[in-house]
Design a protein around this motif. Sequence first.
Motif, short mmCIF file in Angstrom:
data_model
loop_
_atom_site.label_atom_id
_atom_site.label_comp_id
_atom_site.label_asym_id
_atom_site.label_seq_id
_atom_site.Cartn_x
_atom_site.Cartn_y
_atom_site.Cartn_z
N LYS A 175 23.13 -40.69 -9.63
CA LYS A 175 21.87 -40.85 -9.46
C LYS A 175 21.25 -39.81 -8.51
O LYS A 175 21.78 -39.34 -7.59
N VAL A 176 19.78 -39.32 -9.10
CA VAL A 176 19.16 -38.35 -8.11
C VAL A 176 18.12 -39.09 -7.20
O VAL A 176 17.51 -40.01 -7.68
N TYR A 177 18.36 -39.00 -5.90
CA TYR A 177 17.49 -39.68 -4.88
C TYR A 177 16.50 -39.09 -4.52
O TYR A 177 15.69 -39.59 -3.66
N GLY A 178 16.28 -37.76 -4.84
CA GLY A 178 15.01 -37.04 -4.36
C GLY A 178 15.23 -35.60 -4.73
O GLY A 178 16.23 -34.97 -4.98
N ALA A 179 14.17 -34.66 -4.69
CA ALA A 179 14.21 -33.49 -4.70
C ALA A 179 13.57 -32.67 -3.81
O ALA A 179 12.51 -32.99 -3.10
N ILE A 180 14.27 -31.49 -3.22
CA ILE A 180 13.72 -30.53 -2.21
C ILE A 180 13.12 -29.70 -2.86
O ILE A 180 13.25 -28.98 -3.85
N GLU A 181 11.84 -29.34 -2.41
CA GLU A 181 11.22 -28.01 -2.86
C GLU A 181 10.31 -27.43 -1.78
O GLU A 181 9.58 -28.01 -0.93
N HIS A 182 10.55 -26.26 -1.53
CA HIS A 182 9.96 -25.46 -0.44
C HIS A 182 9.86 -23.90 -0.83
O HIS A 182 10.74 -23.27 -1.34
N LYS A 183 8.80 -23.16 -0.37
CA LYS A 183 8.45 -21.92 -0.70
C LYS A 183 9.25 -21.22 0.49
O LYS A 183 9.02 -21.31 1.62
N LEU A 184 9.99 -20.21 -0.12
CA LEU A 184 10.77 -19.23 0.70
C LEU A 184 10.07 -18.07 1.15
O LEU A 184 9.62 -17.40 0.31
N GLU A 185 9.65 -17.90 2.69
CA GLU A 185 8.73 -16.59 2.85
C GLU A 185 9.33 -15.85 4.02
O GLU A 185 9.84 -16.51 4.87
N VAL A 186 9.79 -14.60 3.88
CA VAL A 186 10.44 -14.09 5.02
C VAL A 186 10.07 -12.65 5.13
O VAL A 186 9.25 -11.90 3.98
N THR A 187 10.06 -12.01 6.16
CA THR A 187 9.50 -10.64 6.33
C THR A 187 10.79 -9.67 6.39
O THR A 187 10.94 -8.39 6.42
N ARG A 188 11.89 -10.11 6.78
CA ARG A 188 13.15 -9.43 6.74
C ARG A 188 14.35 -10.51 6.32
O ARG A 188 14.36 -11.40 6.32
N ALA A 189 15.34 -9.79 5.86
CA ALA A 189 16.47 -10.44 5.26
C ALA A 189 17.09 -11.58 6.15
O ALA A 189 17.35 -11.39 7.31
N THR A 190 17.35 -12.81 5.73
CA THR A 190 17.59 -13.95 6.48
C THR A 190 18.40 -14.82 5.70
O THR A 190 18.27 -15.02 4.48
N LYS A 191 19.67 -15.66 6.31
CA LYS A 191 20.50 -16.46 5.89
C LYS A 191 19.79 -17.70 6.20
O LYS A 191 19.69 -17.86 7.48
N PHE A 192 19.78 -18.70 5.32
CA PHE A 192 19.39 -20.02 5.62
C PHE A 192 20.56 -21.11 5.54
O PHE A 192 21.48 -20.69 4.73
N ILE A 193 20.48 -22.29 6.15
CA ILE A 193 21.45 -23.37 5.77
C ILE A 193 20.54 -24.51 5.54
O ILE A 193 19.71 -24.91 6.10
N VAL A 194 20.83 -24.90 4.18
CA VAL A 194 20.31 -26.32 3.73
C VAL A 194 21.10 -27.40 4.01
O VAL A 194 22.29 -27.31 3.67
N SER A 195 20.70 -28.49 4.91
CA SER A 195 21.65 -29.42 5.19
C SER A 195 21.06 -30.59 4.65
O SER A 195 19.82 -30.92 4.59
N VAL A 196 21.85 -31.68 4.36
CA VAL A 196 21.63 -33.21 3.87
C VAL A 196 22.56 -33.80 4.64
O VAL A 196 23.86 -33.68 4.66
N SER A 197 22.11 -35.15 5.20
CA SER A 197 22.65 -36.04 5.81
C SER A 197 22.28 -37.67 5.62
O SER A 197 21.26 -37.67 5.06
N ILE A 198 23.03 -38.51 5.91
CA ILE A 198 22.69 -39.86 5.66
C ILE A 198 22.38 -40.56 6.88
O ILE A 198 23.71 -40.36 7.86
N SER A 199 21.40 -41.01 7.10
CA SER A 199 21.03 -41.54 8.41
C SER A 199 22.03 -42.53 8.90
O SER A 199 22.33 -43.25 8.37
N GLY A 200 22.43 -42.53 10.30
CA GLY A 200 23.04 -43.57 10.84
C GLY A 200 24.37 -43.27 10.46
O GLY A 200 25.24 -44.44 10.72
N THR A 201 24.90 -42.27 9.87
CA THR A 201 26.43 -42.06 9.66
C THR A 201 26.79 -40.72 10.00
O THR A 201 25.80 -39.72 10.36
N ASP A 202 28.04 -40.37 9.77
CA ASP A 202 28.59 -39.05 9.93
C ASP A 202 28.62 -38.34 8.71
O ASP A 202 29.05 -37.10 8.68
N TYR A 203 27.99 -38.98 7.52
CA TYR A 203 28.02 -38.03 6.13
C TYR A 203 26.91 -37.05 6.11
O TYR A 203 25.75 -37.48 6.40
N ARG A 204 27.28 -35.88 5.99
CA ARG A 204 26.49 -34.79 5.83
C ARG A 204 27.17 -33.62 5.18
O ARG A 204 28.36 -33.33 5.12
#
Length: 911
Positions: free
Chosen positions: A693-722
């Motif tokens: 099952k797909v529970y949702g979709a992330i969509e966001h425009k990525l805009e930078v002025t210099r090269a950047t590393k990002f971390i995409v995180s997902v967690s389940i509230s109230g738990t240690d699952y991330r």
Amino acid sequence: MMKIALQIASVLIWVGLLGCTVPTDNTIDLSGEWTVKLDPDHLGEGQAWYKHSLQGQKIILPGTLDEAQIGIPNTLQPELNNYVLSHLTRAHSYTGKAWYQRVINVPASWEDKNIQLKLERVLWKSEVWVNDQKVEGFQESLITPHCYDLTGYLAPGENTLTVMVDNSNQYPGINVAGSKYPAPEDKDMAHAYTNHTQIKWNGMLGELSLRSSVGAMIEDLQVYSNTVQQQITVKVSLSEAENEHFDIAITHNGESILQREGQLSGKGLTVTFDGVDLEKWDEFNPVTYKCRVTIGTSTKEVTFGYRNITNDNAVLAINGQRAFMRGNLECVIFPLTGRPPMTRDEWFGLIKTAKAYGLNHLRFHSWCPPKAAFEVADELGMYLQVELPLWNLSVGTDEKTNQFLYSEARDLIKEYGNHPSFTFFSVGNELEGDTLWLNDLVARMKEWDDRHLYMTTTFSFQKGVGDEPQPEDDYFVTQWTNKGWVRGQGIFNARAPHFDKDYRNEIDHLTVPVISHEIGQYSVYPDLSEIEKYTGVLKPLNFIAVRNDLEKRGLLEYAPDFTQASGELAVLLYKEEIERALKTPGFDGFQLLQLQDFPGQGTALVGLLNAFWESKGMIDSTGFSQFSGPVVPLIRFPKAVFATGENFMADVQVANFYRPMMNKNLEWSISSEMEELAKGTFQVDQIEVGNEKVYGAIEHKLEVTRATKFIVSVSISGTDYRNQWPIWVYPTSGGAEGKVRYTRSVSEARQWLAKGETVLLNPAIEEMKGVTGRFVPVFWSPVHFPDQPATMGVLCNPEHPALADFPTEFHSNWQWWDLCIQSKALILDDLPVDPIVRVIDNFVTNRNLGSLFEAQVGKGKLMFSSIDLDTELENRLVARQLRSSLIDYMNSESFAPATQMEFSDLQRLMK
């Protein structure tokens, strides 16, 4: 139970009918001091060594000759050759017959009683004498106890017990020969009999005992659970027919739950309890019960679990709920002793560590562990796959070997079949040969015992065997099907990083559960700090040889960094391997090769833990279990590298193989070290068991002025699952070249350098000498598989000003994929340069490799890149960004190379 080893009349005979019971009568513990004498020339029986006091050395049993430092001392020196690099080196070794003897006192109360001798684990053949009389027959097994009926041989008072153990190869047909290893004793590869993992020890391990009983003995007790029909069936067999009262009790924590009694008539008994309502055993609820049967004066008790494992429309189910195997191999890797642990405490530590890393499954590659492993796995909730001691490419062709394997299979089931942790059985590893024989054996085993799922072979390279299940297979372990790969080794170096694919198309036609075979095998550079840990029977001459070579080459200071950087790359690849399996609808698990190092088969250091099950420092159990546990948040996204202005889009899923989770939020974010770029929440009524099952979709425009590393995180509230994933976003163009002269021509670079120019020399890949560029590190071992581009990732200093606008860690990450593929690793052994970007060589050749360095050449200043920074830069964002960062650095006052080189040095790098 083990074979009496008389002539086997039929493969259906229960070999070892005078086997090891656990009566309530007296027991004599035979552990302690024995005398041992080696018999390499086979003189012992002819000279009747059993008739008189054996003149030999003292040894403590249970134990091995290696542990007693008895045998031929090692003479190898730590050199980089296939003798040393094959595996860890035995300090002492011996193959052949050894005679063990001790005096025992039999109490008068044992007169006229049945007496059984149990030797829990012997490698490989044993024979027994009592005083001057040979006990009838012999026994041979690699995986179950050797048991002898000594009734009529022992008398009250003092007796001499002599055991001859022969650890030479009794059935060469169980082993494939390793062609890379010159020493004859090193060619055997199956892990039940090899020097590559456990050693070919001689001795006796585990329980060594004499037990007495009166009357008929309970030879076998098996308990069969059927959770669907709510039944428990108890089957009992005796050594002889009896007309006695029987009592059967099912207990939990000492409390009787079910009971049945009556009068027995004959040599067997089958009793079924209906309407059973017991707690079911699984990884999350490892509750066990005991079944105790008393018939006359004989009593036997076994542990069992109330559980079913089934193929539910090609999906693995345990007690009716979908299950997913997060597996690891266990190949008898115990470097202090060189042999399997026999105690609960030893197995408890290993299995508890595996559980902490999120695993729920162990595959015992071409061997079967002792009862202590099953007992602890029962208690902790670990699913086990056991195998016959078999890894051969011509199975079924030798009749004597076939008979031996039939007996091993029957005895293995009889000895360990009650354990609920015993969930899977495979005949052996990567077998080839007579598939009719394999299918026949599996069919017979299903008739003997339906409590497990069975398989003919754990993968095979034989066409039509490894790519589709055999007719008798209940499940299927493979690295590919007839529709493609189901593991990353065949994909990760060939395709740019992508995280939206799975194996559904490769398995959708199969009718049994599918588990991916031996995923990983990403080699990590040796951790030389381990050398001092080898205080037992095995010596790390292979590690010492690597250390000596690094010291000779002036590279020893880099050894810890080589280990850490190559290990970080391995973590990255193991994570994606596991997540790709977790994302696949209908997939049933993976078996890692492996979480811990494999010091044999050419020093295959593929582990994130060392051979002692200790973390090497790349990742701990908390970090690993985030992507290997029973509940893992997942996202599907197409790539790791983006240009500014692109949309990041990802579907959010959860691989939930625990239980339904109600009213939870799935929380996500995209962050850099400096800022949180975006975040969001999906409200979920129920996270279902499964992974589709797909529970949702992330969509966001990525805009930078210099090269950047990002971390995409997902967690389940109230738990240690991330869980989390890196992405990189780059500007659309780089800065001006300024004073930097960029060229692909060596002659042009020479002219400019002679004039005192600042030059970025970037020759075409095909014009340079060196090692073919590769992202994925050494597969398994450069000794076992020498014909591969054997590098192990990059090593750099992220703080170097040349990389100021190129976000990176000190090790390879996904953004390095294109740079590594489009490059040559230059051999810089004789050049006075310290590379900005090193390429880690394998531990056999230990060359000083690099792909980016700077130097003063004549009047000019040079940056040399063997990474292609010119071709198709409109599509190669990472190469464009690295080139831009280098040019910015070269235009700055910081660019002042300290190393002086001659132009002739550069020419040596070219073809």
